[in-house]
Scaffold this motif. Structure first.
Motif, PDB file in Angstrom:
ATOM      1  N   LYS A  16      28.908  19.550  37.326  1.00 49.91           N
ATOM      2  CA  LYS A  16      27.532  19.947  36.789  1.00 49.91           C
ATOM      3  C   LYS A  16      27.359  21.468  36.884  1.00 49.91           C
ATOM      4  CE  LYS A  16      25.591  15.390  38.062  1.00 49.91           C
ATOM      5  NZ  LYS A  16      24.522  14.645  38.836  1.00 49.91           N
ATOM      6  N   ALA A  17      27.983  22.244  37.900  1.00 52.53           N
ATOM      7  CA  ALA A  17      27.920  23.642  37.807  1.00 52.53           C
ATOM      8  C   ALA A  17      28.459  24.428  36.867  1.00 52.53           C
ATOM      9  CB  ALA A  17      27.752  23.894  39.348  1.00 52.53           C
ATOM     10  N   LYS A  18      29.259  24.001  36.083  1.00 47.66           N
ATOM     11  CA  LYS A  18      30.313  24.413  35.306  1.00 47.66           C
ATOM     12  C   LYS A  18      29.845  25.890  34.626  1.00 47.66           C
ATOM     13  CE  LYS A  18      33.695  23.710  31.665  1.00 47.66           C
ATOM     14  NZ  LYS A  18      33.786  22.789  30.455  1.00 47.66           N
ATOM     15  N   GLY A  19      30.493  26.815  34.691  1.00 48.35           N
ATOM     16  CA  GLY A  19      29.922  28.074  34.273  1.00 48.35           C
ATOM     17  C   GLY A  19      29.168  29.042  34.974  1.00 48.35           C
ATOM     18  N   LEU A  20      28.785  28.785  36.263  1.00 47.73           N
ATOM     19  CA  LEU A  20      28.263  29.297  37.316  1.00 47.73           C
ATOM     20  C   LEU A  20      29.218  30.231  37.988  1.00 47.73           C
ATOM     21  CD1 LEU A  20      25.838  30.264  39.088  1.00 47.73           C
ATOM     22  CD2 LEU A  20      26.389  28.189  40.698  1.00 47.73           C
ATOM     23  N   GLY A  21      29.177  31.584  38.149  1.00 45.27           N
ATOM     24  CA  GLY A  21      29.988  32.347  38.673  1.00 45.27           C
ATOM     25  C   GLY A  21      29.484  33.622  39.596  1.00 45.27           C
ATOM     26  N   PHE A  22      30.344  34.287  40.141  1.00 42.80           N
ATOM     27  CA  PHE A  22      30.196  35.301  41.097  1.00 42.80           C
ATOM     28  C   PHE A  22      30.946  36.384  41.223  1.00 42.80           C
ATOM     29  CE2 PHE A  22      28.979  31.025  42.730  1.00 42.80           C
ATOM     30  CZ  PHE A  22      27.602  31.305  42.916  1.00 42.80           C
ATOM     31  N   GLY A  23      30.831  37.517  41.119  1.00 39.19           N
ATOM     32  CA  GLY A  23      31.635  38.526  41.078  1.00 39.19           C
ATOM     33  C   GLY A  23      31.535  39.790  42.039  1.00 39.19           C
ATOM     34  N   PHE A  24      32.511  40.276  42.662  1.00 36.87           N
ATOM     35  CA  PHE A  24      32.221  41.324  43.709  1.00 36.87           C
ATOM     36  C   PHE A  24      33.480  42.390  43.674  1.00 36.87           C
ATOM     37  CE2 PHE A  24      33.291  43.107  47.869  1.00 36.87           C
ATOM     38  CZ  PHE A  24      31.858  43.569  48.263  1.00 36.87           C
ATOM     39  N   GLY A  25      33.060  43.581  43.642  1.00 39.59           N
ATOM     40  CA  GLY A  25      34.101  44.550  43.906  1.00 39.59           C
ATOM     41  C   GLY A  25      33.514  46.128  43.996  1.00 39.59           C
ATOM     42  N   GLY A  26      34.557  47.082  43.942  1.00 37.03           N
ATOM     43  CA  GLY A  26      33.998  48.231  44.138  1.00 37.03           C
ATOM     44  C   GLY A  26      35.140  49.470  43.711  1.00 37.03           C
ATOM     45  N   ASN A  27      34.794  50.807  43.909  1.00 34.03           N
ATOM     46  CA  ASN A  27      35.533  51.753  43.804  1.00 34.03           C
ATOM     47  C   ASN A  27      35.624  52.700  44.912  1.00 34.03           C
ATOM     48  OD1 ASN A  27      34.376  50.863  40.944  1.00 34.03           O
ATOM     49  ND2 ASN A  27      36.481  51.753  40.710  1.00 34.03           N
ATOM     50  N   TYR A  28      36.800  53.492  44.997  1.00 33.05           N
ATOM     51  CA  TYR A  28      36.853  54.444  46.223  1.00 33.05           C
ATOM     52  C   TYR A  28      37.677  55.485  45.830  1.00 33.05           C
ATOM     53  CZ  TYR A  28      39.273  56.785  49.989  1.00 33.05           C
ATOM     54  OH  TYR A  28      39.853  57.446  50.835  1.00 33.05           O
ATOM     55  N   GLY A  29      37.156  56.613  46.260  1.00 31.86           N
ATOM     56  CA  GLY A  29      37.925  57.983  46.014  1.00 31.86           C
ATOM     57  C   GLY A  29      37.828  58.783  47.209  1.00 31.86           C
ATOM     58  N   SER A  30      38.926  59.520  47.401  1.00 38.22           N
ATOM     59  CA  SER A  30      39.045  60.310  48.440  1.00 38.22           C
ATOM     60  C   SER A  30      38.369  61.933  48.190  1.00 38.22           C
ATOM     61  CB  SER A  30      40.511  60.628  48.695  1.00 38.22           C
ATOM     62  OG  SER A  30      41.238  61.115  47.842  1.00 38.22           O
ATOM     63  N   ALA A  31      38.062  62.551  49.140  1.00 34.74           N
ATOM     64  CA  ALA A  31      37.556  63.760  49.026  1.00 34.74           C
ATOM     65  C   ALA A  31      38.292  64.624  48.055  1.00 34.74           C
ATOM     66  CB  ALA A  31      37.504  64.640  50.398  1.00 34.74           C
ATOM     67  N   SER A  32      37.492  65.396  47.468  1.00 32.47           N
ATOM     68  CA  SER A  32      38.077  66.214  46.341  1.00 32.47           C
ATOM     69  C   SER A  32      37.239  67.719  46.318  1.00 32.47           C
ATOM     70  CB  SER A  32      37.828  65.638  45.122  1.00 32.47           C
ATOM     71  OG  SER A  32      36.583  65.268  44.613  1.00 32.47           O
ATOM     72  N   PHE A  33      37.558  68.516  45.172  1.00 30.59           N
ATOM     73  CA  PHE A  33      37.047  69.848  45.091  1.00 30.59           C
ATOM     74  C   PHE A  33      36.045  70.022  43.867  1.00 30.59           C
ATOM     75  CE2 PHE A  33      40.904  70.179  47.736  1.00 30.59           C
ATOM     76  CZ  PHE A  33      40.481  70.785  48.795  1.00 30.59           C
ATOM     77  N   GLN A  34      35.096  70.761  44.306  1.00 29.82           N
ATOM     78  CA  GLN A  34      34.430  71.434  42.940  1.00 29.82           C
ATOM     79  C   GLN A  34      35.227  72.784  42.652  1.00 29.82           C
ATOM     80  OE1 GLN A  34      32.307  74.095  42.750  1.00 29.82           O
ATOM     81  NE2 GLN A  34      31.851  74.023  40.522  1.00 29.82           N
ATOM     82  N   THR A  35      35.513  73.534  43.589  1.00 24.15           N
ATOM     83  CA  THR A  35      36.198  74.772  43.442  1.00 24.15           C
ATOM     84  C   THR A  35      37.072  74.731  44.376  1.00 24.15           C
ATOM     85  OG1 THR A  35      34.129  75.880  42.759  1.00 24.15           O
ATOM     86  CG2 THR A  35      35.984  77.374  43.439  1.00 24.15           C
ATOM     87  N   ASN A  36      38.367  75.175  44.251  1.00 29.08           N
ATOM     88  CA  ASN A  36      39.423  75.321  45.316  1.00 29.08           C
ATOM     89  C   ASN A  36      40.227  76.575  44.990  1.00 29.08           C
ATOM     90  OD1 ASN A  36      41.047  74.643  47.263  1.00 29.08           O
ATOM     91  ND2 ASN A  36      42.530  73.451  46.288  1.00 29.08           N
TER      92      ASN A  36
END
Length: 786
Positions: free
Chosen positions: A706-726
């Motif tokens: 009866k619940a066919k079509g109900l769904g859930f999603g989870f995730g994300g993104n990670y980035g290490s430190a970087s530079f605006q000027t180096n």
């Protein structure tokens, strides 16, 4: 985050191995098996279709090859039901006996293209759609292709409630936080190089404006210096992003959707497909979008509309025509762009004390961009082995209004700058290809050869206004002085600049994939280019400066050996790309094009009946002919600079069990100037972005009951430190970030409801241009299908 992703990948493989063994363990236990192949009316596999055994509550889904199976069935009669929205159901009775497998071959009355247009509540590996002819310009499967690429499918985009183009890149390994430029156009990272969005349907899509995703079928991230098959003006040494648009198909379909949410988001989209005659040789599809949204900051907005009609005419079985048009208008304020003071003592954006929600702008300082993209394609099937393909694009984009930036003066003050401009671009691309799939003796050849003519013109009229410095921590009344009245008054007293540019590229290329054995194939490719820059023309002085011509050769080699046919491949490639360099040295000599040479090796998997698709590779890119300061002759450059960019990329797309889908990626990039000016010698370029980037998206959709079509999603993104000027004298750091997102949805054949929360933890993070990114944002969507 990196450790979690890698551990998760190995855990998935272990789970699949155990599951595969347990599924096979039923042999000889007095039960039987039922399996089958489901195809479409045109003989193609029908993936993701629900197959049910009525009366025993058993349901499965066809995989990407159209296959399905039921194991451990008690002997007896079973009713097999196959239902698909909008098409005739299949209902067949079969008899299962102990130890005797039953195999069925069934066919849906629907073509592959129609099947692809219907969103259904199923649970197959819907994120694994890597089979595309765009990457190699040939009918080459992923397991045969020595190049690395990623594909963001429309299924991911719908599940993540994508309402803006830049959000599509969350699922591309190594793309990072989008860099949004003053006119709204954007770029991302690929293998340590900034890569703009300039390719559409595999040819020029050069527009210096925002892009609306309403007519986006999929996004292809092609990795590495791909100068052999793609115009060097459209790519970076790290690769390119190819946006593939929606095209007509031969049945009536319609979809209308509304999204609303944080920051006063209101977005209406429409997608209508309609055959224009009874024999379905003339087809039309129209996509459109209306979009309004405020910034999360104290000023800023976007208001836009887009209309994108597409037409197909099939003259006969051999000849077809495609005409595809995009027309958009964006009225918006400039994204935040901040350049910190290089003489200060603060070296981290978190320590500046600048308000995260302060724009330091005004809604009267807006701009309007318009674009018209015309794409034409003619396909002619010469024979069963050869076809001709003619491609034509004509692009126009313009920006008129104010584009702004913030310039740091000290550790506590900044100056607001506005450039008032009228900036149109014009582009034309004509391409003629011949594509063959033929045998020489017993050796199969897949060949593409073609010529490419590209021209780009621009006109630029602008003046720049700098406002008095203000204290950005405590701006006071001066904060409101940055408005159109003040800027217009200053612009009337400022000097205006007007110039025009005109440049062309003439290219010829070929690429041949030769099957030496059933499991071993090699690729040999070469491109020759003639670049002609007419220079910059200044009407006021009636003079032209900077004209030059350059020639370049771009080879490409690759090899694939399939350890297990269509399941496990070892691959390696050598690829080349180039970039034109203007100017002259002290002796008046013109420069050669920069050259990037990549060596790469890795392994690809497509196992457990397409339930796991993965690519792992190591690459090494070396750039030569980089221009740097000539210390012996100040004001001039010499062309002996070099740069190195190398690293690892991994992507896994998995479907552990029905309804559960995962896409995960991790990249590590080591980039540095190996021979350069002393100010950057041996340092990582700021434009290389974070060294480590990871992405993850998991979703589960209930596929029965009866619940066919109900769904859930989870995730994300990670980035290490970087530079605006180096540089050796000053480095300014952008901190690492982890952003988590979640969604819940209810998907039915005739409608879909979804709610998405982006940035669950309200993390603060910045782009390369130090633009603050969205805090927690909620979006709700309802879509009706008819």
């Amino acid at each position: 985050m990196k450790g979690v992703l890698l551990a998760g990948i190995f855990l998935l493989v272990a789970v699949f191995q155990v599951g595969a063994q347990s599924r096979l363990s039923g042999v000889g236990d007095g039960t039987g098996t039922l399996s089958g192949l489901l195809t479409t009316a045109d003989g193609k596999p029908a993936g993701g279709v629900t197959v049910t055994l009525k009366g025993v509550n058993k349901t499965t889904l066809t995989d990407d090859d159209g296959r399905f199976s039921f194991r451990r069935l008690a002997p007896g009669n079973y009713d097999v039901e196959i239902s698909y929205v909008g098409y005739e159901p299949i209902d067949q009775t079969v008899s299962v006996e102990s130890g005797k497998p039953v195999r069925l071959s069934l066919q849906l009355k629907v073509s592959e293209q129609q099947l692809d247009q219907v969103t259904v509540t199923n649970g197959y590996n819907k994120f694994n759609k890597k089979e595309t002819d765009d990457i190699a310009r040939l009918p080459l499967k992923n397991m045969e292709n020595p190049q690395v690429y990623s594909v963001v499918t429309k299924e991911i985009m719908k599940e993540q409630l994508i309402t803006d183009y830049n959000s599509v890149f969350r699922s591309i390994p190594g793309a990072g936080v989008p860099i949004v430029y003053n006119q709204g156009r954007s770029a991302l990272y690929s293998r340590g190089f900034v890569t703009e969005n300039l390719v559409r349907n595999s040819v020029s899509g050069f527009v210096y404006t925002n892009i609306d995703p309403a007519n986006l079928e999929r996004l292809e991230a092609i990795k590495g210096p791909s100068g052999t098959l793609f115009n060097s003006s459209m790519i970076s040494f790290g690769g390119l992003f190819n946006r593939v648009t929606k095209h007509p198909f031969d049945s009536w379909r319609g979809e209308i959707g509304y999204s609303g949410g944080s920051n006063d988001l209101n977005r209406l989209t429409v997608d209508i497909n309609q055959p224009l005659n009874n024999d379905k040789t003339a087809l039309m599809r129209v996509n459109g979008a209306l979009h309004t949204e405020q910034s999360f900051q104290d000023a800023g907005f976007t208001r836009s509309y887009m209309i994108a009609p597409s037409f197909v005419y099939k003259a006969n079985d051999k000849l077809s025509f495609l005409l595809d048009v995009e027309a958009t208008s964006f009225n918006a304020t400039s994204p935040v762009r901040f350049a910190p003071s290089t003489t200060g003592k603060i070296h981290d954006v978190r320590n500046l004390g600048i308000g995260y929600k302060r724009s330091f702008g005004n809604n009267t300082l807006d701009y309007t961009t318009r674009q018209v993209n015309i794409f034409g394609q003619i396909n002619y099937q010469l024979s069963s082995q050869w076809k001709l393909q003619t491609l034509y694009t004509r692009t126009f984009s313009t920006t008129r209004g104010y584009v702004n930036q913030l310039i740091g003066k000290t550790d506590s003050t900044l100056s607001q700058q506005s450039q008032k401009e009228d900036f149109p671009y014009y582009g034309t691309n004509i391409q003629q290809n011949i594509v063959g799939d033929f045998f020489v003796g017993r050796l199969r050849n897949r060949l593409v050869a073609g010529v490419d003519i590209y021209n780009q013109k621009s006109e630029w009229t602008n003046t720049t206004v700098n406002m008095p410095a203000i204290n950005f921590r405590h701006p006071g009344a001066g904060y409101n002085n940055f408005n159109s009245t003040k800027v217009d008054s200053a612009a009337a007293r400022s000097a205006w600049v007007n110039y025009r540019t005109n440049q062309s590229t003439f290219g010829a290329y070929f690429s041949d994939v030769l099957n030496l054995t059933e499991k071993l194939n090699v690729m040999v490719s070469l491109r020759a280019d003639r670049f002609d820059n007419k220079g910059t023309y200044y009407p006021g002085a009636d003079s032209t400066a900077g004209s030059y011509t350059q020639n370049a050769l771009s080879p490409k080699l690759g090899a694939v050996y399939q350890l297990v046919k269509d399941k496990v491949s070892l691959f390696g490639n050598y690829m080349n790309g180039f970039a034109n360099v203007n100017g002259t040295d002290f002796n008046g000599g013109t420069f050669r094009p920069q050259q990037a040479n990549q060596w790469e090796g890795g392994v690809k998997f497509d196992v457990l009946r397409h339930k796991v698709s993965a690519t792992f590779s190591y690459y090494d890119i070396r750039v030569k002919n980089v221009a740097r300061d000539d210390l012996a002759h100040p004001g001039y450059s010499i062309q002996d600079g070099t740069q190195l960019s190398r690293g690892f990329e991994g992507e896994v797309i998995a479907n552990p069990f029905a309804g559960f889908n995962i896409v995960a990626g991790y990249t590590y990039n080591d980039s540095k100037y190996t021979q350069a000016n002393k100010s950057v010698q041996g340092l990582r370029p700021a434009t290389a972005g974070p060294a480590s980037l990871a992405n993850l998206w998991m979703s589960y959709r209930i596929v029965g009951g009866k619940a066919k079509g109900l769904g859930f999603g989870f995730g994300g993104n990670y980035g290490s430190a970087s530079f605006q000027t180096n540089t050796a004298s000053f480095a300014f750091t952008i901190p690492s970030y982890t952003v988590l997102d979640a969604t819940v949805f209810y998907d039915q054949p005739s409608y879909r409801i979804g709610v998405k929360v982006d940035n669950l933890t309200n993390a603060q993070y910045w782009s390369y241009r130090l633009a603050p990114q969205n805090p927690t944002r909620v979006t709700a969507n309802i879509t009706f299908r008819f």
